[in-house]
Design an enzyme around this catalytic site. Structure first.
Site, PDB file in Angstrom:
ATOM      1  N   CYS A  81     -21.954  -0.295  18.206  1.00 39.74           N
ATOM      2  CA  CYS A  81     -21.811   0.611  17.068  1.00 39.74           C
ATOM      3  C   CYS A  81     -20.978  -0.083  16.004  1.00 39.74           C
ATOM      4  O   CYS A  81     -19.985  -0.739  16.330  1.00 39.74           O
ATOM      5  CB  CYS A  81     -21.117   1.887  17.549  1.00 39.74           C
ATOM      6  SG  CYS A  81     -20.855   3.101  16.263  1.00 39.74           S
ATOM      7  N   HIS A 125     -28.619   7.848  19.158  1.00 39.93           N
ATOM      8  CA  HIS A 125     -27.270   7.330  18.867  1.00 39.93           C
ATOM      9  C   HIS A 125     -26.789   7.846  17.506  1.00 39.93           C
ATOM     10  O   HIS A 125     -25.655   8.310  17.377  1.00 39.93           O
ATOM     11  CB  HIS A 125     -27.313   5.794  18.899  1.00 39.93           C
ATOM     12  CG  HIS A 125     -26.024   5.117  18.556  1.00 39.93           C
ATOM     13  ND1 HIS A 125     -25.360   4.273  19.436  1.00 39.93           N
ATOM     14  CD2 HIS A 125     -25.267   5.132  17.429  1.00 39.93           C
ATOM     15  CE1 HIS A 125     -24.258   3.822  18.854  1.00 39.93           C
ATOM     16  NE2 HIS A 125     -24.178   4.314  17.632  1.00 39.93           N
ATOM     17  N   GLU A 126     -27.677   7.789  16.519  1.00 41.31           N
ATOM     18  CA  GLU A 126     -27.288   8.218  15.161  1.00 41.31           C
ATOM     19  C   GLU A 126     -27.137   9.738  15.077  1.00 41.31           C
ATOM     20  O   GLU A 126     -26.213  10.235  14.425  1.00 41.31           O
ATOM     21  CB  GLU A 126     -28.298   7.720  14.126  1.00 41.31           C
ATOM     22  CG  GLU A 126     -28.403   6.199  14.025  1.00 41.31           C
ATOM     23  CD  GLU A 126     -27.074   5.483  13.928  1.00 41.31           C
ATOM     24  OE1 GLU A 126     -26.143   6.002  13.266  1.00 41.31           O
ATOM     25  OE2 GLU A 126     -26.935   4.405  14.543  1.00 41.31           O
ATOM     26  N   HIS A 136     -23.821  10.743  16.166  1.00 41.38           N
ATOM     27  CA  HIS A 136     -22.763  10.589  15.149  1.00 41.38           C
ATOM     28  C   HIS A 136     -22.631  11.856  14.299  1.00 41.38           C
ATOM     29  O   HIS A 136     -21.518  12.278  13.981  1.00 41.38           O
ATOM     30  CB  HIS A 136     -23.063   9.407  14.219  1.00 41.38           C
ATOM     31  CG  HIS A 136     -22.633   8.077  14.767  1.00 41.38           C
ATOM     32  ND1 HIS A 136     -21.348   7.818  15.169  1.00 41.38           N
ATOM     33  CD2 HIS A 136     -23.318   6.919  14.949  1.00 41.38           C
ATOM     34  CE1 HIS A 136     -21.265   6.558  15.592  1.00 41.38           C
ATOM     35  NE2 HIS A 136     -22.447   5.985  15.470  1.00 41.38           N
TER      36      HIS A 136
HETATM   37 NI    NI Z   1     -22.892   4.044  15.971  1.00 38.07          NI
END
Ligand code: NI
Length: 184
Positions: free
Chosen positions: A110, A153-154, A157
């Protein structure tokens, strides 16, 4: 343009805060953010630009990572067929997913994490997602492989979740049930 110094790192509270829905039509500021996120990824994958500006290479970048609480992120990567997937997803959602899981055998990284965090990060192997483009057009697409993992993953966030939250604390490399490692 976004530089490494604009990307906030783990420990910053914005990375642990849920981003808010974006309203349409987008403001000029929202549009600029969207294009800056994608531009960073494109620049970071261009060896000359990366070298010139000291950019760490990335395939995904979420608004939280540049300290903005807007539900949007950019992805820029090739799928398993070598097809370029390059877009900004606004107000993204996973509408359905496979039971089968997947994970990257070497773990995830990341741009907001300046260290290696070993361990498997279980993800849905296949997802169907919906999101809006900057022009307010709704898209519904299916993803698998690395694009599916990057999308999850995004999206994490935007919900204040970091990839390492998913790693098994007792045994980071514990077998992931119902999973096929990425690349197999
Ligand atoms: Ni990330």
């Amino acid at each position: 343009m976004i530089l490494m110094e604009d990307i906030i790192r783990e420990g910053h509270p914005t990375l642990r805060t849920r981003a808010e829905e974006v309203k349409f039509p987008l403001t000029d500021e929202d549009r600029k953010l969207a294009s800056d996120l994608l531009e960073y990824l494109i620049n970071s994958q261009n060896p000359e630009m990366a070298e010139k500006y000291g950019l760490r290479s990335g395939i995904g970048l979420a608004a939280n990572q540049v300290n903005s609480l807007k539900r949007m992120f950019a992805l820029h990567l090739e799928d398993h067929n070598g097809e370029l997937l390059s877009f900004v997803a606004i107000n993204p959602k996973i509408v359905s997913h496979s039971v089968e899981k997947s994970y990257i055998p070497s773990g995830e990284g990341c741009l907001s994490v300046d260290r290696q965090v070993p361990g498997y990060v279980p993800r849905h192997a296949r997802i169907t997602v919906k999101f809006f483009t900057v022009d307010g057009e709704q898209k519904k697409i299916r993803l698998k492989g690395l694009p599916a993992i990057a999308f999850q993953h995004e999206l994490d966030h935007l919900n204040g979740v970091m990839f390492y939250d998913h790693i098994n604390k007792e045994n980071p490399f514990a077998e992931v049930p119902d999973s096929v490692p990425l690349g197999e």
